[in-house]
Design a protein around this motif. Structure first.
Motif, PDB file in Angstrom:
ATOM      1  N   ALA A 116     -15.533  22.952   2.150  1.00  0.00           N
ATOM      2  CA  ALA A 116     -16.070  21.705   1.608  1.00  0.00           C
ATOM      3  C   ALA A 116     -15.465  21.347   0.258  1.00  0.00           C
ATOM      4  CB  ALA A 116     -17.589  21.804   1.494  1.00  0.00           C
ATOM      5  N   GLU A 117     -15.291  22.331  -0.618  1.00  0.00           N
ATOM      6  CA  GLU A 117     -14.733  22.037  -1.942  1.00  0.00           C
ATOM      7  C   GLU A 117     -13.280  21.595  -1.840  1.00  0.00           C
ATOM      8  OE1 GLU A 117     -15.312  25.416  -4.494  1.00  0.00           O
ATOM      9  OE2 GLU A 117     -17.260  24.661  -5.172  1.00  0.00           O
ATOM     10  N   ARG A 118     -12.516  22.257  -0.995  1.00  0.00           N
ATOM     11  CA  ARG A 118     -11.111  21.879  -0.852  1.00  0.00           C
ATOM     12  C   ARG A 118     -10.976  20.525  -0.168  1.00  0.00           C
ATOM     13  NH1 ARG A 118      -7.186  27.143  -0.251  1.00  0.00           N
ATOM     14  NH2 ARG A 118      -8.206  28.371  -1.874  1.00  0.00           N
ATOM     15  N   LEU A 119     -11.872  20.219   0.741  1.00  0.00           N
ATOM     16  CA  LEU A 119     -11.834  18.900   1.370  1.00  0.00           C
ATOM     17  C   LEU A 119     -12.122  17.806   0.351  1.00  0.00           C
ATOM     18  CD1 LEU A 119     -11.589  17.053   3.795  1.00  0.00           C
ATOM     19  CD2 LEU A 119     -14.012  17.484   4.286  1.00  0.00           C
ATOM     20  N   ALA A 120     -13.122  18.000  -0.495  1.00  0.00           N
ATOM     21  CA  ALA A 120     -13.433  17.014  -1.529  1.00  0.00           C
ATOM     22  C   ALA A 120     -12.257  16.823  -2.473  1.00  0.00           C
ATOM     23  CB  ALA A 120     -14.679  17.445  -2.304  1.00  0.00           C
ATOM     24  N   GLN A 157      -4.394  21.756   6.404  1.00  0.00           N
ATOM     25  CA  GLN A 157      -4.860  23.108   6.113  1.00  0.00           C
ATOM     26  C   GLN A 157      -6.383  23.177   6.084  1.00  0.00           C
ATOM     27  OE1 GLN A 157      -2.580  23.634   2.427  1.00  0.00           O
ATOM     28  NE2 GLN A 157      -1.472  25.325   3.394  1.00  0.00           N
ATOM     29  N   VAL A 158      -7.009  22.180   5.487  1.00  0.00           N
ATOM     30  CA  VAL A 158      -8.471  22.167   5.412  1.00  0.00           C
ATOM     31  C   VAL A 158      -9.078  21.967   6.799  1.00  0.00           C
ATOM     32  CG1 VAL A 158     -10.459  20.975   4.437  1.00  0.00           C
ATOM     33  CG2 VAL A 158      -8.460  21.385   3.018  1.00  0.00           C
ATOM     34  N   ALA A 159      -8.381  21.204   7.651  1.00  0.00           N
ATOM     35  CA  ALA A 159      -8.882  21.006   9.014  1.00  0.00           C
ATOM     36  C   ALA A 159      -8.837  22.307   9.808  1.00  0.00           C
ATOM     37  CB  ALA A 159      -8.066  19.924   9.709  1.00  0.00           C
ATOM     38  N   ILE A 160      -7.805  23.104   9.590  1.00  0.00           N
ATOM     39  CA  ILE A 160      -7.677  24.374  10.303  1.00  0.00           C
ATOM     40  C   ILE A 160      -8.652  25.414   9.744  1.00  0.00           C
ATOM     41  CG2 ILE A 160      -6.112  26.314  10.743  1.00  0.00           C
ATOM     42  CD1 ILE A 160      -5.458  23.886  12.420  1.00  0.00           C
ATOM     43  N   ALA A 161      -8.839  25.406   8.431  1.00  0.00           N
ATOM     44  CA  ALA A 161      -9.743  26.364   7.770  1.00  0.00           C
ATOM     45  C   ALA A 161     -10.720  25.574   6.905  1.00  0.00           C
ATOM     46  CB  ALA A 161      -8.956  27.360   6.927  1.00  0.00           C
ATOM     47  N   PRO A 162     -11.792  25.025   7.484  1.00  0.00           N
ATOM     48  CA  PRO A 162     -12.692  24.129   6.757  1.00  0.00           C
ATOM     49  C   PRO A 162     -13.272  24.751   5.488  1.00  0.00           C
ATOM     50  CG  PRO A 162     -13.143  24.046   9.107  1.00  0.00           C
ATOM     51  CD  PRO A 162     -12.182  25.178   8.903  1.00  0.00           C
ATOM     52  N   ASN A 195       0.820  -1.210   0.000  1.00  0.00           N
ATOM     53  CA  ASN A 195       0.000   0.000   0.000  1.00  0.00           C
ATOM     54  C   ASN A 195       0.854   1.261   0.000  1.00  0.00           C
ATOM     55  OD1 ASN A 195      -1.380  -2.244   1.417  1.00  0.00           O
ATOM     56  ND2 ASN A 195      -3.105  -0.829   1.446  1.00  0.00           N
ATOM     57  N   LEU A 196       0.306   2.302  -0.566  1.00  0.00           N
ATOM     58  CA  LEU A 196       0.899   3.623  -0.437  1.00  0.00           C
ATOM     59  C   LEU A 196       0.475   4.188   0.921  1.00  0.00           C
ATOM     60  CD1 LEU A 196       2.423   6.025  -1.677  1.00  0.00           C
ATOM     61  CD2 LEU A 196       0.265   6.746  -2.722  1.00  0.00           C
ATOM     62  N   VAL A 197       1.437   4.693   1.685  1.00  0.00           N
ATOM     63  CA  VAL A 197       1.158   5.274   2.996  1.00  0.00           C
ATOM     64  C   VAL A 197       1.566   6.738   2.962  1.00  0.00           C
ATOM     65  CG1 VAL A 197       1.608   5.172   5.472  1.00  0.00           C
ATOM     66  CG2 VAL A 197       1.525   3.057   4.137  1.00  0.00           C
ATOM     67  N   LEU A 198       0.611   7.628   3.275  1.00  0.00           N
ATOM     68  CA  LEU A 198       0.831   9.070   3.248  1.00  0.00           C
ATOM     69  C   LEU A 198       0.851   9.591   4.679  1.00  0.00           C
ATOM     70  CD1 LEU A 198      -1.726   9.981   0.429  1.00  0.00           C
ATOM     71  CD2 LEU A 198       0.671   9.309   0.179  1.00  0.00           C
ATOM     72  N   ARG A 199       1.967  10.161   5.093  1.00  0.00           N
ATOM     73  CA  ARG A 199       2.122  10.579   6.476  1.00  0.00           C
ATOM     74  C   ARG A 199       1.969  12.099   6.611  1.00  0.00           C
ATOM     75  NH1 ARG A 199       5.420   6.132   5.686  1.00  0.00           N
ATOM     76  NH2 ARG A 199       7.049   7.405   4.727  1.00  0.00           N
ATOM     77  N   GLU A 200       0.882  12.493   7.243  1.00  0.00           N
ATOM     78  CA  GLU A 200       0.580  13.881   7.578  1.00  0.00           C
ATOM     79  C   GLU A 200       0.605  14.819   6.371  1.00  0.00           C
ATOM     80  OE1 GLU A 200       2.212  15.306  11.201  1.00  0.00           O
ATOM     81  OE2 GLU A 200       1.956  13.396  12.223  1.00  0.00           O
ATOM     82  N   PRO A 201      -0.269  14.579   5.399  1.00  0.00           N
ATOM     83  CA  PRO A 201      -0.351  15.488   4.245  1.00  0.00           C
ATOM     84  C   PRO A 201      -0.774  16.891   4.668  1.00  0.00           C
ATOM     85  CG  PRO A 201      -2.155  13.902   4.229  1.00  0.00           C
ATOM     86  CD  PRO A 201      -1.222  13.462   5.294  1.00  0.00           C
ATOM     87  N   LEU A 202      -0.032  17.868   4.186  1.00  0.00           N
ATOM     88  CA  LEU A 202      -0.242  19.244   4.628  1.00  0.00           C
ATOM     89  C   LEU A 202      -1.579  19.807   4.157  1.00  0.00           C
ATOM     90  CD1 LEU A 202       0.673  21.838   5.970  1.00  0.00           C
ATOM     91  CD2 LEU A 202       2.074  22.334   3.944  1.00  0.00           C
ATOM     92  N   ALA A 203      -1.989  19.498   2.930  1.00  0.00           N
ATOM     93  CA  ALA A 203      -3.251  20.041   2.425  1.00  0.00           C
ATOM     94  C   ALA A 203      -4.422  19.645   3.323  1.00  0.00           C
ATOM     95  CB  ALA A 203      -3.494  19.575   0.991  1.00  0.00           C
TER      96      ALA A 203
END
Length: 324
Positions: free
Chosen positions: A112-116, A105-110, A94-102
């Protein structure tokens, strides 16, 4: 050959690193670059020294189909999540992604479009039969309701620890305390303004808020399992195998034994050049228990007074343990 939107949404080689204003920053990656990048934020080690900026609006309009299923590791920070995620990261699996910054960022500044857009980009795979695993970070714990709405059947592990273990990890140095102060300020909309509290109570407030978030997520997520950090440190081979099975990572028993016996578990997970194993961790813990005893007692009293409901949330988390 020109790059198309379909290419961006299909291949993990085009990694959505972060948002800069109205632009999305992409970095070139390959499987080796993901493997050596312990974190996918400013510490990323890309496949080439170049980047690409594209308008966010053009990308959000390009989401044509629901993203593939993604596996998740949610955690409270400084509890072995990097070790677990790196242990599950085998080239060819599997590909494992550790703490993606994007995603942070969406969690800090919600938005919906950027989250999708972010979840669609994170779901990309090198192997169609092996779901990508995302190790999130603390702000993402408060994005759980939105993530679960998009995929209520996602497989997830909630890595957690007791209040005492959390305080021993979070209060152990000035740098760790500074991190806690920054993140509690960023998360004030979720945990309230705790800036006037002493460090021990402030850390306890963050822990309690994450226990509530985890319990709420587990209640809504059919394929949620939890893992106590101390149990993982104490029996890594067995629990690594269970974590791999739950997240559908194709690791055999021989691979698990080799990983635990290898350099990953003999060095500091965030810096492989530093020797560190569980014996060293326990030795450090014993010293901290003495030096932090008064702050731990104070934090425990604060939780009893201000977060009395947290015990029920902890029980809900433990009820779905991988260790059962």
């Amino acid at each position: 050959m020109s790059l198309t939107l379909d290419d961006l949404f299909a291949s993990p080689d085009h990694y959505l690193h972060s948002f800069e204003g109205n632009a999305a920053l992409f970095m070139p990656m390959d499987r080796a670059a993901y493997h050596r990048s312990i974190f996918l934020d400013g510490r990323i080690s890309p496949a080439a020294d170049q980047s690409m900026r594209l308008p966010v609006r053009a990308l959000t309009q390009g989401i044509a189909v629901p993203p593939a299923a993604t596996g998740w590791i949610f955690h409270v920070a400084h509890c072995g999540s990097t070790l677990l995620a790196r242990a599950l990261d085998l080239p060819g699996a599997n590909l494992v992604l550790r703490e993606p910054l994007a995603l942070r960022q969406v969690a800090i500044a919600p938005d919906a479009e950027r989250l999708a857009l972010t979840t669609a980009m994170l779901a990309k795979r090198y192997r169609p039969d092996a779901p990508t695993i995302v190790k999130a970070n603390v702000p993402v714990n408060f994005l759980l309701p939105d993530l679960i709405r998009s995929d209520p059947h996602a497989r997830a592990i909630f890595l957690h620890c007791s209040l005492r273990d959390y305080l021993l990890a979070i209060l152990r140095s000035d740098n760790h305390r500074a991190w806690m102060q920054r993140v509690t300020k960023q998360l004030a909309p979720h945990i309230g303004d705790v800036s006037s509290l002493p460090d021990c109570e402030r850390a306890a407030a963050l822990w309690a808020a994450q226990m509530r978030a985890f319990a709420g997520g587990i209640d809504r997520l059919a394929n949620a399992r939890s893992l106590d950090a101390e149990a993982f440190f104490g029996d890594p081979r067995r629990l690594l195998a269970r974590a791999a099975e739950h997240l559908q990572v194709p690791i055999g028993s021989g691979d698990t034994a080799a990983i635990v016996a290898g350099p990953l578990f003999a060095t500091y997970s965030k810096n492989p050049e530093v020797p560190f194993d569980n014996d060293a961790r326990l030795e450090r813990r014993h010293a901290l228990e003495r030096s932090l005893a008064a702050e731990i007692d104070q934090a425990e009293l604060w939780v009893e007074r201000a977060a009395g409901d947290v015990a029920a949330h902890v029980e809900a988390i433990r009820a779905v343990s991988l260790d059962r």
